[in-house]
Design an enzyme around this catalytic site. Structure first.
Site, mmCIF file in Angstrom:
data_model
loop_
_atom_site.group_PDB
_atom_site.id
_atom_site.type_symbol
_atom_site.label_atom_id
_atom_site.label_comp_id
_atom_site.label_asym_id
_atom_site.label_seq_id
_atom_site.Cartn_x
_atom_site.Cartn_y
_atom_site.Cartn_z
ATOM 1 N N CYS A 2 -7.015 -77.542 -48.498
ATOM 2 C CA CYS A 2 -7.917 -78.690 -48.526
ATOM 3 C C CYS A 2 -8.545 -78.817 -49.906
ATOM 4 O O CYS A 2 -8.604 -77.881 -50.673
ATOM 5 C CB CYS A 2 -9.012 -78.602 -47.465
ATOM 6 N N ARG A 27 -3.228 -77.485 -53.565
ATOM 7 C CA ARG A 27 -3.892 -76.686 -52.540
ATOM 8 C C ARG A 27 -3.250 -76.860 -51.164
ATOM 9 O O ARG A 27 -3.498 -76.079 -50.258
ATOM 10 C CB ARG A 27 -5.381 -77.045 -52.469
ATOM 11 N N TRP A 75 -5.921 -80.195 -44.771
ATOM 12 C CA TRP A 75 -4.840 -79.368 -44.236
ATOM 13 C C TRP A 75 -5.237 -79.064 -42.807
ATOM 14 O O TRP A 75 -6.228 -78.382 -42.563
ATOM 15 C CB TRP A 75 -4.705 -78.093 -45.069
ATOM 16 N N ASN A 101 -14.240 -78.207 -46.006
ATOM 17 C CA ASN A 101 -13.184 -77.197 -46.070
ATOM 18 C C ASN A 101 -13.655 -75.989 -45.278
ATOM 19 O O ASN A 101 -14.818 -75.601 -45.369
ATOM 20 C CB ASN A 101 -12.915 -76.751 -47.508
ATOM 21 N N GLY A 102 -12.752 -75.366 -44.511
ATOM 22 C CA GLY A 102 -13.120 -74.187 -43.750
ATOM 23 C C GLY A 102 -12.980 -74.417 -42.259
ATOM 24 O O GLY A 102 -12.361 -75.386 -41.815
ATOM 25 N N GLU A 481 9.195 -59.814 -52.708
ATOM 26 C CA GLU A 481 8.742 -61.018 -53.410
ATOM 27 C C GLU A 481 9.885 -62.013 -53.601
ATOM 28 O O GLU A 481 9.695 -63.224 -53.468
ATOM 29 C CB GLU A 481 8.128 -60.643 -54.758
ATOM 30 N N LYS A 485 9.709 -65.857 -52.186
ATOM 31 C CA LYS A 485 9.870 -67.028 -53.045
ATOM 32 C C LYS A 485 10.905 -67.983 -52.461
ATOM 33 O O LYS A 485 10.725 -69.192 -52.447
ATOM 34 C CB LYS A 485 10.311 -66.603 -54.453
ATOM 35 N N GLU A 488 9.660 -69.649 -48.981
ATOM 36 C CA GLU A 488 8.512 -70.541 -48.998
ATOM 37 C C GLU A 488 8.785 -71.875 -49.678
ATOM 38 O O GLU A 488 8.144 -72.872 -49.338
ATOM 39 C CB GLU A 488 7.278 -69.848 -49.623
ATOM 40 N N HIS A 504 19.797 -49.128 -39.403
ATOM 41 C CA HIS A 504 18.968 -48.962 -38.210
ATOM 42 C C HIS A 504 18.806 -50.287 -37.463
ATOM 43 O O HIS A 504 17.784 -50.508 -36.811
ATOM 44 C CB HIS A 504 17.603 -48.370 -38.585
ATOM 45 N N LYS A 603 -2.230 -73.415 -51.496
ATOM 46 C CA LYS A 603 -2.350 -72.515 -52.644
ATOM 47 C C LYS A 603 -3.413 -71.458 -52.401
ATOM 48 O O LYS A 603 -3.199 -70.283 -52.649
ATOM 49 C CB LYS A 603 -2.698 -73.327 -53.895
#
Length: 608
Positions: A2, A27, A75, A101-102, A481, A485, A488, A504, A603
């Site tokens: 947001c 964001r 968001w 926001n929140g 990582e 990448k 996402e 396994h 973000k």
């Protein structure tokens, strides 16, 4: 996640708000809206979709005249993305408007109380409850209504609030979610992050926990939740304004990948003095460093992956035991923190909700916390005992690249310093490691300049459904990582595994044509990793290998090889990750994905 932007002053607010919200698109959001006071009443326009929809609806702000306003990119948390649930939200009389926001954790009992009092709600959001609750407490004094609301609500929030009866001011409130205010010659601003207002002012104030800011055209005042006035000093922001622009690159992500050599240099240079490492911001004597018996690294996402690397490096060099926790697990598992332990929290934004909560819990227990963050003045930067800044500059793309690389450097430096004071390495070894660190920027640049070869390979796997990354030791952390990448930004399913775990169960997923990316940079593990590569190749996998120059034995197992320059075995992550970043980027571009703003992601994750 947001974004909030507000303005009060001499200029047209809508244009400034739209411009500021555009700077916060990184964001993550699914709708946008703004509220402008036109001299008689507050008007709201909001819509689902990208900011350009709002821009078109308002003809670039022309249809919403006025010099006071607040805007928001949402968001979705409470309620699906639609026009009704989008921000800003009104009270019933449309005289009070709020952006938020929140998450308000106790919004349901508050909403039920208001319904019993006769209030009607049109949205599914927790934010509308705040607008109606402000209405309930408002008796002509905005500050009194705001502080009464703050004493009732639970959760995290950053609010921008306007009252139609007080059109000469905007109120900003913060608890848990980031919020700044700024002042220019023409007016005052509120924003979720610095890039939103950097074009207009470089003098900003960071709103602290449970503080209220009252902005007028020519002044800003700060208050506690008990309406006691607070004195604050502005912080001057030295960022290059052009750093938040694409600068000719197709995407911010590509631009930021190419900024990694500079980021690494900037993070190294203040801490290397000749052939010595000097981390002044630790504010710890050599004796205090020697006294550290254990380290807990706490982070989320890519920052967590740097922590996994940090575990291998710190334990390998300094012989100090390290635990690495996902922040959302650390805060709820009642962790055991022993005497002599230090907690390191890592966050690009410095506002990550779970990481911030872990910091607070650790400090409440009396443990020293080191924050590794990128944003000066962020919550973690202010609340940690000590801070190592990563000096990556503003990172706009949701998928981190340069901030990740800078975090690695901070952990390398810390590991070497601890190893030195604990007598685990000689002065000559420290000097050699410093030389290897100094070479990294040029080596990273060399790998970036090999992008066409990686692009051609990526084009072959645009249609891939499943990709696996494997590695041992530090190479496992690189694999984590690299896999993140890819998934996402390209939405290709990928998983990272410790190579020894394949047998396994995971190896059952390998079939003809499956791409397996094997990272092999640890010389003592070359043959073990090659054995794992042969295992998957015999089941039909196509093998991409990332390895050191000179490891030509890998050619008998790999189908496609990317060689990285030689460096200290503890620093290979900084090089091996570059081709994996490029691979993920070009797969996403080839699929036509929105690289900088991948779906459903934000973000800065400022809610749980």
């Amino acid at each position: 996640m947001c974004g909030i932007v507000g303005y009060i002053g001499k200029e047209q607010a809508s244009k400034i708000i739209l411009d500021g919200l555009a700077k916060l698109e990184y964001r993550g959001y699914d709708s946008a809206g703004m509220a402008i006071y036109d001299g008689e009443k507050i008007n709201i326009t909001k819509s689902v979709g990208r900011l350009k929809v709002l821009d078109e609806l308002t003809h670039g702000g022309e249809t919403m005249p006025g010099t006071v306003g607040i805007g928001h990119t949402r968001w979705a948390t409470h309620g699906v993305p639609n026009d009704v649930n989008s921000h800003p939200h009104f009270n019933t009389a449309e005289t009070i408007t709020v952006v938020h926001n929140g998450i308000i954790e106790n919004y349901i009992p508050l909403k039920n109380k208001l319904i019993k009092k006769g209030y009607k709600f049109i949205s599914e959001t927790d934010t509308e409850v705040i607008a109606q609750l402000l209405d309930y407490y408002y008796k002509g004094n905005p500050m009194e209504a705001i502080t009464k609301v703050l004493h009732r609500v639970e959760g995290s929030y950053a609010f921008g609030i306007m009252f139609a009866e007080f059109p000469d001011r905007i109120f900003a409130v913060r608890k848990g979610s980031p919020l700044i205010v700024g002042k220019s010659e023409t007016g005052a601003f509120i924003a979720s992050d610095v890039p939103a207002i950097l074009k207009y002012t470089r003098n900003v104030y960071f709103v602290d926990e449970q503080e209220v800011a009252c902005l007028k055209e020519d002044e800003i005042r700060f208050y506690t939740v008990d309406e006691e006035e607070i004195e604050k000093e502005p912080v001057h922001i030295d960022w290059d304004a052009n750093a938040a622009e694409k600068g000719g690159y197709e995407h911010f992500m590509l631009k930021e990948m190419y900024e990694q050599p500079k980021t690494v240099r900037d993070t190294l240079s203040p801490r290397i003095k000749g052939h010595e490492i000097n981390i002044e911001e630790l504010n710890m004597t050599d004796e205090e460093l020697r006294g550290i018996k254990k380290i807990h690294i706490v982070a989320c996402g890519s920052a967590y992956h740097t922590g996994v690397t940090g575990k291998y490096v710190i334990e390998g060099l300094a012989r100090v035991p390290v635990e690495v926790d996902v922040a959302s697990e650390f805060r709820y598992r009642n962790p055991v923190l022993e005497e002599g332990a230090m907690v390191i929290v890592i966050s690009q934004s410095g506002e990550t909700a779970d990481t911030l909560a872990a910091l607070r819990e650790s400090r409440e227990r009396g443990f020293k916390v080191l924050g590794i963050v990128n944003v000066v003045g962020s919550s973690i930067a202010r609340e940690a005992d000590n801070v190592m800044y990563t000096w990556a500059g503003p990172e706009i793309s949701v998928a981190t690249t340069k901030a990740y690389s800078a975090q690695l450097i901070a952990l390398y430096l810390l590991a070497i310093k601890m190893a030195e004071v604990k007598g685990k390495v000689t002065g000559e070894e420290v000097g050699n490691m410093i030389e290897d660190l100094r070479k990294l920027p040029d080596q990273i640049e060399l790998l970036l300049n090999n992008k066409e070869r990686i692009q051609r390979f990526a084009n072959r796997y645009i249609g891939a459904k499943d990709i696996f990354f494997i590695g041992r030791g530090i190479d496992f952390s690189i694999s984590l990582e690299g896999s993140l990448k890819l998934k996402e930004i390209s939405y290709v399913h990928s998983e990272a595994y410790a190579a020894g775990e394949l047998k396994h169960g995971t190896i059952s997923l390998i079939e003809e044509g499956t791409l397996v990316a094997a990272v092999s940079t640890q010389k003592e593990l070359y043959q073990k990793t090659i054995s794992n590569m042969v295992e998957v190749k015999s089941r039909g996998a196509f093998l991409l290998a990332v390895t050191n120059e000179g490891n030509y034995d890998i050619e008998k197992a790999a189908d496609y090889i990317i060689y990285i320059p030689e460096t200290n075995k503890f620093f290979t992550n900084s090089l091996a990750i570059i081709p994996l970043q490029l691979f993920a980027y070009y797969v996403a571009v080839g699929k036509g994905c929105d690289v900088d703003k991948p779906r459903n992601l934000a973000k800065s994750v400022t809610v749980e």
